[in-house]
Design a protein around this motif. Structure first.
Motif, PDB file in Angstrom:
ATOM      1  N   THR A   3     -24.791 -61.684   8.180  1.00  0.00           N
ATOM      2  CA  THR A   3     -24.419 -60.807   8.459  1.00  0.00           C
ATOM      3  C   THR A   3     -23.335 -59.747   7.883  1.00  0.00           C
ATOM      4  O   THR A   3     -22.447 -60.392   8.279  1.00  0.00           O
ATOM      5  CB  THR A   3     -24.895 -60.010   9.707  1.00  0.00           C
ATOM      6  OG1 THR A   3     -23.708 -61.010  11.238  1.00  0.00           O
ATOM      7  CG2 THR A   3     -25.883 -60.757  10.821  1.00  0.00           C
ATOM      8  N   PRO A   6     -20.845 -54.676  11.169  1.00  0.00           N
ATOM      9  CA  PRO A   6     -20.606 -53.383  10.887  1.00  0.00           C
ATOM     10  C   PRO A   6     -19.578 -52.620  11.994  1.00  0.00           C
ATOM     11  O   PRO A   6     -19.071 -53.460  12.639  1.00  0.00           O
ATOM     12  CB  PRO A   6     -21.746 -54.158  12.390  1.00  0.00           C
ATOM     13  CG  PRO A   6     -21.543 -54.553  13.216  1.00  0.00           C
ATOM     14  CD  PRO A   6     -20.691 -55.946  12.152  1.00  0.00           C
ATOM     15  N   SER A   8     -20.363 -50.256  14.706  1.00  0.00           N
ATOM     16  CA  SER A   8     -19.953 -50.308  16.690  1.00  0.00           C
ATOM     17  C   SER A   8     -21.218 -50.621  16.501  1.00  0.00           C
ATOM     18  O   SER A   8     -22.057 -50.431  16.979  1.00  0.00           O
ATOM     19  CB  SER A   8     -19.982 -48.686  17.029  1.00  0.00           C
ATOM     20  OG  SER A   8     -21.140 -48.464  16.847  1.00  0.00           O
ATOM     21  N   ARG A   9     -21.605 -52.223  16.982  1.00  0.00           N
ATOM     22  CA  ARG A   9     -23.014 -53.133  17.073  1.00  0.00           C
ATOM     23  C   ARG A   9     -23.067 -52.637  18.708  1.00  0.00           C
ATOM     24  O   ARG A   9     -21.354 -52.579  19.481  1.00  0.00           O
ATOM     25  CB  ARG A   9     -22.833 -54.366  16.617  1.00  0.00           C
ATOM     26  CG  ARG A   9     -21.975 -55.192  17.000  1.00  0.00           C
ATOM     27  CD  ARG A   9     -22.296 -57.078  16.209  1.00  0.00           C
ATOM     28  NE  ARG A   9     -21.573 -57.647  17.240  1.00  0.00           N
ATOM     29  CZ  ARG A   9     -21.356 -58.155  17.825  1.00  0.00           C
ATOM     30  NH1 ARG A   9     -22.162 -58.513  19.004  1.00  0.00           N
ATOM     31  NH2 ARG A   9     -20.199 -59.195  18.235  1.00  0.00           N
ATOM     32  N   VAL A  91     -29.212 -54.762  17.013  1.00  0.00           N
ATOM     33  CA  VAL A  91     -27.798 -54.770  17.664  1.00  0.00           C
ATOM     34  C   VAL A  91     -26.813 -54.321  16.764  1.00  0.00           C
ATOM     35  O   VAL A  91     -25.976 -53.839  16.931  1.00  0.00           O
ATOM     36  CB  VAL A  91     -27.547 -56.283  17.998  1.00  0.00           C
ATOM     37  CG1 VAL A  91     -25.935 -56.413  17.919  1.00  0.00           C
ATOM     38  CG2 VAL A  91     -28.156 -57.501  18.523  1.00  0.00           C
ATOM     39  N   ASN A  92     -26.986 -53.768  15.412  1.00  0.00           N
ATOM     40  CA  ASN A  92     -25.896 -53.763  14.163  1.00  0.00           C
ATOM     41  C   ASN A  92     -26.769 -51.890  14.181  1.00  0.00           C
ATOM     42  O   ASN A  92     -25.237 -51.566  13.651  1.00  0.00           O
ATOM     43  CB  ASN A  92     -26.611 -54.151  13.120  1.00  0.00           C
ATOM     44  CG  ASN A  92     -26.047 -55.680  12.531  1.00  0.00           C
ATOM     45  OD1 ASN A  92     -24.885 -56.219  13.700  1.00  0.00           O
ATOM     46  ND2 ASN A  92     -26.969 -56.802  12.121  1.00  0.00           N
ATOM     47  N   GLU A  93     -27.831 -51.906  14.865  1.00  0.00           N
ATOM     48  CA  GLU A  93     -28.325 -50.264  15.318  1.00  0.00           C
ATOM     49  C   GLU A  93     -26.526 -49.316  16.272  1.00  0.00           C
ATOM     50  O   GLU A  93     -27.153 -48.706  16.713  1.00  0.00           O
ATOM     51  CB  GLU A  93     -29.308 -50.145  14.931  1.00  0.00           C
ATOM     52  CG  GLU A  93     -29.323 -49.908  13.094  1.00  0.00           C
ATOM     53  CD  GLU A  93     -31.330 -49.047  13.698  1.00  0.00           C
ATOM     54  OE1 GLU A  93     -31.386 -49.162  14.641  1.00  0.00           O
ATOM     55  OE2 GLU A  93     -31.669 -49.591  13.088  1.00  0.00           O
ATOM     56  N   GLY A  94     -26.436 -50.518  16.667  1.00  0.00           N
ATOM     57  CA  GLY A  94     -25.841 -50.315  18.646  1.00  0.00           C
ATOM     58  C   GLY A  94     -26.579 -50.756  19.591  1.00  0.00           C
ATOM     59  O   GLY A  94     -26.044 -50.453  20.516  1.00  0.00           O
TER      60      GLY A  94
END
Ligand code: DGP
Ligand code: NA
Ligand code: NA
Length: 215
Positions: A3, A6, A8-9, A91-94
Motif C-alpha cells: 500500500t 497515505p 492521513s489515514r 482506512v486509507n481514506e481516513g
C-alpha cells in the motif's frame, strides 16, 4: 498487500477476547463516543454474517450445519479476505475501523480445536495488520460470575479455557507484530471503556505517521 503511504489515514484496531468478555458492548460504546466526537469511524464485525460466506459460518456456529474443521477455518479466513479490500480503501481514506474480532480469534479458536497453530495462521497471511490489538481478558473466576453461555457451538467452558490459553500463547508469539494490550474485562464497563478509549487515541496518533502494514 503493498500500500502507498497515505498522508492521513485512519487507524485499524482489533478488539479480541473470549465470549462473554464484553466485546460487543465495548465496541458499541466506543462507536458511540467516536461518533459523538465527530470522528470518521466504523465498526467491522468478524465473522461478518451478512455475506454468502458469512451465512455459511452463521449456520455452522448455530449447529444447523456441520463442516470439517479445516473447511470452516478457511471460510472464516475467506470472510476476512472478502472484506479486506474495503477495509484497506476505507482506512486509507481516513476512516478508523474498529474490528470486533479478527485474525487472532481466527487462529486461536481453530487451534483450540486441535488444528496446528502455524497451519491456522497461513490463510490470513497478507491481510491488513491492525495498528493496535486490544484483548479483553476474563479470568475463569470472573467468567463463572457472568452466568451461562449462549447457545452457539464454541460457548462451552472447556473450549473457552483452551481458547484463553491459545490467546496467551499467540500474544507472546506475535508480540512484535503489533501493539498488543491486554485489559482486564472483569473491571466495570466504564473502566474498561476508559482504557479502550486511551488506546484508540494512541492508535490514531500512531496511524498518522505510518502506512498500513500487512500480516
Ligand atoms: P461472535 O459473533 O463474536 O460471538 O463470534 C462467533 C463465534 O465464532 C465465537 O465463538 C468466536 C468464533 N470465531 C470468531 N472468529 C473465528 C474464526 O476466524 N475462526 C474460528 N474457528 N472461530 C471464530
Ligand atoms: Na459469541
Ligand atoms: Na460478540
Amino acid at each position: 498487500m503493498a500500500t502507498p503511504v497515505p498522508t492521513s489515514r485512519g487507524a485499524l484496531i482489533a478488539i479480541e477476547g473470549l465470549d462473554r468478555a464484553g466485546k460487543s458492548t465495548q465496541c458499541d460504546l466506543l462507536m458511540e463516543r467516536l461518533q459523538r466526537e465527530g470522528k470518521k469511524a466504523r465498526l467491522q464485525k468478524f465473522p461478518d454474517r451478512t455475506t454468502t460466506i458469512g451465512k455459511m459460518i452463521d449456520s455452522y456456529l448455530k449447529s444447523t450445519s456441520q463442516l470439517d474443521d479445516h473447511a470452516i477455518h478457511l471460510l472464516f479466513s475467506a470472510n476476512r479476505w472478502e472484506l479486506a479490500a474495503k477495509i484497506l480503501a476505507d482506512v486509507n481514506e481516513g476512516w478508523t475501523i474498529i474490528m470486533d474480532r479478527y485474525v487472532y480469534s481466527g487462529v486461536v479458536f481453530s487451534a483450540a480445536k486441535g488444528l496446528g497453530y502455524e497451519y491456522c495462521r497461513t490463510p490470513d497471511t497478507g491481510l491488513p495488520r491492525p495498528d493496535a490489538v486490544i484483548f479483553l481478558d476474563l479470568s475463569a473466576a470472573d467468567a463463572a460470575k457472568r452466568g451461562g453461555f449462549g447457545e452457539e457451538r464454541y460457548e462451552v467452558p472447556k473450549m473457552q479455557r483452551r481458547v484463553r490459553e491459545m490467546f496467551q500463547f499467540m500474544m507472546e508469539d506475535v508480540r512484535d507484530e503489533g501493539d498488543w494490550k491486554v485489559l482486564d474485562a472483569g473491571k466495570s464497563v466504564e473502566e474498561v471503556q476508559g482504557e479502550i478509549w486511551g488506546l484508540v487515541e494512541k492508535a490514531e496518533e500512531f496511524a498518522k505517521g505510518t502506512g498500513l502494514r500487512s500480516i
